[in-house]
Design a protein around this motif. Structure first.
Motif, PDB file in Angstrom:
ATOM      1  N   THR A   1       7.041  -9.421  -4.313  1.00 16.57           N
ATOM      2  CA  THR A   1       6.465  -8.103  -4.588  1.00 16.57           C
ATOM      3  C   THR A   1       6.911  -7.534  -5.929  1.00 16.57           C
ATOM      4  N   VAL A   2       7.705  -8.275  -6.694  1.00 18.63           N
ATOM      5  CA  VAL A   2       8.298  -7.741  -7.931  1.00 18.63           C
ATOM      6  C   VAL A   2       7.224  -7.281  -8.911  1.00 18.63           C
ATOM      7  N   GLU A   3       6.239  -8.162  -9.202  1.00 15.95           N
ATOM      8  CA  GLU A   3       5.196  -7.819 -10.180  1.00 15.95           C
ATOM      9  C   GLU A   3       4.349  -6.661  -9.688  1.00 15.95           C
ATOM     10  N   LEU A   4       4.020  -6.684  -8.421  1.00 11.41           N
ATOM     11  CA  LEU A   4       3.193  -5.635  -7.843  1.00 11.41           C
ATOM     12  C   LEU A   4       3.908  -4.289  -7.879  1.00 11.41           C
ATOM     13  N   GLU A   5       5.187  -4.280  -7.577  1.00  6.14           N
ATOM     14  CA  GLU A   5       5.964  -3.030  -7.594  1.00  6.14           C
ATOM     15  C   GLU A   5       6.102  -2.483  -9.009  1.00  6.14           C
ATOM     16  N   ARG A   6       6.159  -3.367  -9.988  1.00  8.54           N
ATOM     17  CA  ARG A   6       6.253  -2.901 -11.370  1.00  8.54           C
ATOM     18  C   ARG A   6       4.973  -2.191 -11.797  1.00  8.54           C
ATOM     19  N   ILE A   7       3.826  -2.752 -11.396  1.00 10.70           N
ATOM     20  CA  ILE A   7       2.546  -2.167 -11.792  1.00 10.70           C
ATOM     21  C   ILE A   7       2.180  -0.960 -10.938  1.00 10.70           C
ATOM     22  N   CYS A   8       2.429  -1.077  -9.636  1.00 11.99           N
ATOM     23  CA  CYS A   8       2.053  -0.013  -8.688  1.00 11.99           C
ATOM     24  C   CYS A   8       3.185   0.178  -7.684  1.00 11.99           C
ATOM     25  N   PRO A   9       4.176   1.011  -8.010  1.00 13.55           N
ATOM     26  CA  PRO A   9       5.373   1.145  -7.164  1.00 13.55           C
ATOM     27  C   PRO A   9       5.083   1.507  -5.711  1.00 13.55           C
ATOM     28  N   ASP A  10       4.008   2.263  -5.452  1.00 13.29           N
ATOM     29  CA  ASP A  10       3.721   2.685  -4.077  1.00 13.29           C
ATOM     30  C   ASP A  10       2.644   1.824  -3.432  1.00 13.29           C
ATOM     31  N   TRP A  11       2.553   0.543  -3.831  1.00 16.46           N
ATOM     32  CA  TRP A  11       1.482  -0.319  -3.352  1.00 16.46           C
ATOM     33  C   TRP A  11       1.441  -0.420  -1.833  1.00 16.46           C
ATOM     34  N   ALA A  12       2.595  -0.422  -1.181  1.00 17.87           N
ATOM     35  CA  ALA A  12       2.644  -0.613   0.274  1.00 17.87           C
ATOM     36  C   ALA A  12       2.123   0.601   1.027  1.00 17.87           C
TER      37      ALA A  12
END
Length: 361
Positions: A208-219
């Motif tokens: 989830t590292v890349e996703l969290e960098r781009i969109c921290p609240d993705w979950a």
């Protein structure tokens, strides 16, 4: 009314009244839904958006849906399914990439005034019923149904909170790139992250590292994903791992709520048939016979022969292509299983001939 119709039929014989009307209005037909092309926009070197005005009987599409489009090539009508990229509530449009004979012809030769054959819009890859924060993950032409959602939602709901992560090989290959940038400038709650694999490599979904960098609240967002198989498989695996680890709460991930992931697939993995498979395929009602190999879905065999085949998702999910098997055996291209009982309904989009086959259509 009946008497008037009978009188009209007498005056127009041997043509039906609707045939006379079709001479003046190309989209008028009581037999086959049609649309006339109104505009063609070149999106990239390999893709174009085709806008069309549908005739009577067209059901207004929802943002994210797709429709079957019929095109005549060398006197044979071919049907393919395309996502609708225009916003809901407007005349439809399809955005097509030049891959394959039918799509290639649409991109290279379609002009305003051309007539397309249509089937009603379908699909459940649509916007959620209630307002919520959204995350859109797309790659390549997978942006097409999501663009319909964005065009529908963002300009009409300036408070809509939408994050789009789109992957393309280069900036020149990125469909709708300029329009998306303009929307992001105009609406601060719409954020776009363009990911170019030619420069940055593939988007990493192994964690989830890349996703969290781009969109921290993705979950916490309801997510939508559309693109190539590998892209979608990686996203699906990431969401499953996040659910298992507790990064996404199980109480929301199983509903159409924040933390859910909805996927739209354009293809499915098909296994080839054995070397001895294939045979003469007879389309009884259409009076056509075609030699087919053991690798080609019967849906494609029929369409290439000019048979009007029922179809939908073209990947064995929606069952719109079910057709009675009169005789013979078919191979399920997903599993390799050979089966066949007279009268059995088979999915022609994922079935190939395993010897001579007779279909009712």
């Amino acid at each position: 009314m009946i008497r008037l119709r009978r009188l009209a039929s007498v005056l127009t014989t041997p043509l039906a009244p609707e045939d006379i009307l079709a001479l003046f209005n190309p989209v008028f037909s009581a037999r086959q839904l049609r649309g006339v092309v109104t505009r063609v926009v070149q999106e990239t070197a390999q893709s174009a958006t085709i806008y069309f005005h549908p005739g009577r009987g067209w059901q207004a599409h929802l943002a994210g849906q797709w429709a079957r489009i019929g095109v005549e090539l060398d006197g044979v009508r071919h049907w393919r399914s395309y996502s609708l990229s225009a916003p809901a509530g407007t005349d439809p449009a399809i955005t097509v990439t030049d891959v394959g004979a039918v799509s290639g012809a649409l991109v290279r030769t379609t002009r305003p005034g051309d007539v397309l054959f249509l089937a009603p819009p379908q699909g459940n890859f649509i916007l959620p019923e209630h307002p919520r924060s959204l995350l859109m993950l797309t790659a390549g032409s997978g942006i097409t149904p999501v663009m319909s959602m964005i065009r529908t939602l963002v300009p009409r709901r300036p408070d809509a909170d939408v994050v789009l992560i789109h992957s393309a090989r280069t900036p020149q290959d990125s469909i709708f790139r300029e329009e998306l940038a303009e929307l992001a400038d105009q609406f601060p709650n719409f954020r776009v992250n363009q990911w170019f694999t030619g420069e940055q490599g593939r988007l990493d979904f192994s964690s989830t590292v890349e996703l969290e960098r781009i969109c921290p609240d993705w979950a916490e967002r309801a997510a939508y994903a559309c693109g190539p198989e590998g892209f979608l498989d990686d996203a699906e695996a990431l969401w499953a791992a996040a659910l298992e680890s507790g990064a996404i709460g199980s109480d929301v991930a199983l509903r159409d709520d924040p933390g859910s992931l909805m996927i739209e697939r354009f293809t499915t993995s098909l296994a080839g048939g054995a070397g001895h498979d294939g045979g003469l395929v007879t389309f009884e009602s259409s009076d056509r016979e075609v030699e087919a190999d053991g690798d080609t879905p019967l849906l494609d065999v029929g369409e290439d022969a000019g048979v009007l085949m029922p179809s939908g998702c073209r990947m064995g999910i929606c069952h719109s292509c079910l057709t009675p098997l009169l005789a013979g055996h078919v191979r399920d291209l997903r599993t390799g299983e050979v089966h066949g009982e007279p009268g059995q309904l088979i999915q022609t989009c994922v079935s190939a001939a395993a010897g001579p086959v007779n279909l009712e259509i």
